[in-house]
Design an enzyme around this catalytic site. Structure first.
Site, short mmCIF file in Angstrom:
data_model
loop_
_atom_site.label_atom_id
_atom_site.label_comp_id
_atom_site.label_asym_id
_atom_site.label_seq_id
_atom_site.Cartn_x
_atom_site.Cartn_y
_atom_site.Cartn_z
N ASN A 122 -10.60 -1.01 -0.22
CA ASN A 122 -8.77 -0.94 -0.14
C ASN A 122 -8.44 -1.33 -1.02
O ASN A 122 -8.47 -2.85 -2.08
CB ASN A 122 -8.37 -1.98 0.67
CG ASN A 122 -6.90 -1.57 1.13
OD1 ASN A 122 -5.92 -0.77 0.32
ND2 ASN A 122 -6.40 -1.96 2.66
N HIS A 180 -3.99 6.22 2.85
CA HIS A 180 -4.74 4.71 1.97
C HIS A 180 -5.69 4.45 2.32
O HIS A 180 -5.81 5.36 3.57
CB HIS A 180 -2.86 4.10 2.37
CG HIS A 180 -3.66 2.97 2.54
ND1 HIS A 180 -4.27 2.21 1.09
CD2 HIS A 180 -3.47 1.89 2.95
CE1 HIS A 180 -4.23 1.31 1.42
NE2 HIS A 180 -3.95 0.87 1.80
N CYS A 192 0.89 -1.61 -0.41
CA CYS A 192 0.03 -0.13 -0.01
C CYS A 192 0.95 1.32 -0.13
O CYS A 192 0.33 1.96 -0.25
CB CYS A 192 -1.23 0.12 0.86
SG CYS A 192 -1.85 -1.59 1.70
#
Ligand code: UT7
Length: 330
Positions: free
Chosen positions: A287, A257, A116
């Site tokens: 996500n 994020h 990420c």
């Protein structure tokens, strides 16, 4: 190194597939509920790649859009970095397919595996190349096809992930108030098994057994990731503000994020940072790992929330473990 030169964001673009999986769809697949997913994560829906698409094709479209926004032809690029943990193939890199498909014949191209944090790591690395005078038209992509590595029998993780790609073009500027002002990158390999994909690499090559045992899917220690994420999100926000001597008033937008609404809120609250200055779109995308920050950045630019002169903080953490931040003035 020419410290007079900074890396300015000249274009932003994203590509997200049309197909959507809602929480109601998950209620039919695993033992879960819209209420649980919404309360625990903030996610309502996520996008899923079309059968004919994958990491390279989504990245190519996002890259094309970013180049268009920057007013350059992709053939002018001299560097392509693709942050991804769901590459087109293990070999060659996704970035090489993207380079071919964009017709960026003069560009060096490589993938960056920092989960990420991959996009923010990429911004940091490309900035240093630009400041050193080595490259001048850099495409930094964050892209994931996570749904092809998601175990839809594991209710603890499958509800989280979505697909998509986002990209920015970085070019040199001599205006010291513009561009990437500060970056920070860290890692802690002791947390290797917080989020990992056990099989298909050199350690455990693909076999009938690895397929039977679901070892080609992402495994996650959700609670441990949660605790790590809260601490690092908070640390990154504080570190970026301190390093650039910024107060909340000086910052137009923090693009974190998109991991979990509770994690994002908790970091902002602990630092007394106004939540309205934190971009959130996890409800619509879930996500998307390395893609989440550039997708959010693109949305914020297109919605007019940020533009020329805006002070933006990018903060991310993920598998590895890795964490990274960047302070950028558009
Ligand atoms: O980019 C980094 C990628 N990783 C992440 O983003 C993960 C970060 N972690 C998280 O976002 C959270 O830890 C989760 C959303 C994954 C889980 O939330 P939680 O509040 O940490 O829940 P938990 O794992 O402590 O589980 C609580 C309960 C358990 O039941 P019991 O043992 O209390 O009876 C789980 O079995 O919730 C259960 N549960 C579910 N229930 C309904 C776990 N997944 C689900 C589900 N639906 N999908």
């Amino acid at each position: 190194m020419n410290s007079q030169i900074k890396a300015a964001v000249t274009g932003v673009g994203a590509y997200v597939p049309d197909k959507v999986l809602t929480n109601a769809d998950f209620e039919k697949m695993v033992d879960t509920s819209d209420e649980w997913i919404t309360q625990r994560t903030g996610i309502k829906e996520r996008h899923v790649v079309a059968e004919s698409d994958s990491t390279a094709s989504m990245s190519t479209e996002a890259g094309r859009r970013a180049c268009r926004a920057a007013g350059i032809d992709p053939s002018e690029l001299d560097l392509i970095i693709c942050g991804t943990i769901t590459p087109e193939t293990l070999c060659p890199s996704s970035a090489c397919y993207i380079q071919r498909d964009l017709g960026a014949t003069d560009a060096a191209a490589f993938d960056l595996s920092a989960a990420c944090s991959g996009f923010v790591y990429g911004v940091s690395i490309a900035s240093r190349f630009i400041e050193a005078g080595q490259f001048s038209k850099c495409l930094i992509i964050g892209a994931e096809t996570l749904t092809r590595f998601t175990d839809y029998d594991d209710r603890g993780s499958c509800i989280l992930f979505g697909d998509g790609a986002g990209a920015i073009v970085l070019q040199p500027t001599t205006d010291p108030t513009k561009g990437v002002q500060y970056t920070v990158m860290h890692a802690d390999g002791n947390g290797w098994d917080y989020i990992w994909l056990p099989a298909g690499g050199a350690k455990l090559p693909a076999s009938q057994q690895t397929v039977t045992d679901h070892l080609h899917y992402l495994k996650m220690r959700g609670r441990d990731v949660y605790k790590f994420a809260i601490e690092k999100m908070q640390w990154l926000l504080a570190d970026c503000m301190t390093a650039c001597n910024l107060s909340a008033d000086d910052i137009d937008l923090v693009v974190p994020h998109q991991v979990n609404i509770r994690i994002i809120k908790s970091a902002a609250e602990k630092l007394n940072f106004p939540l309205e200055k934190v971009y959130v779109n996890i409800d619509r995308y879930g996500n998307t790992s390395a893609a989440s920050i550039p997708i959010a950045l693109d949305e914020a630019v297109r919605a007019g929330r940020i533009g020329d002169g805006s002070m933006v903080l990018l903060i991310a953490f993920g598998a590895g473990l890795t964490w990274a931040g960047a302070v950028v003035r558009l």
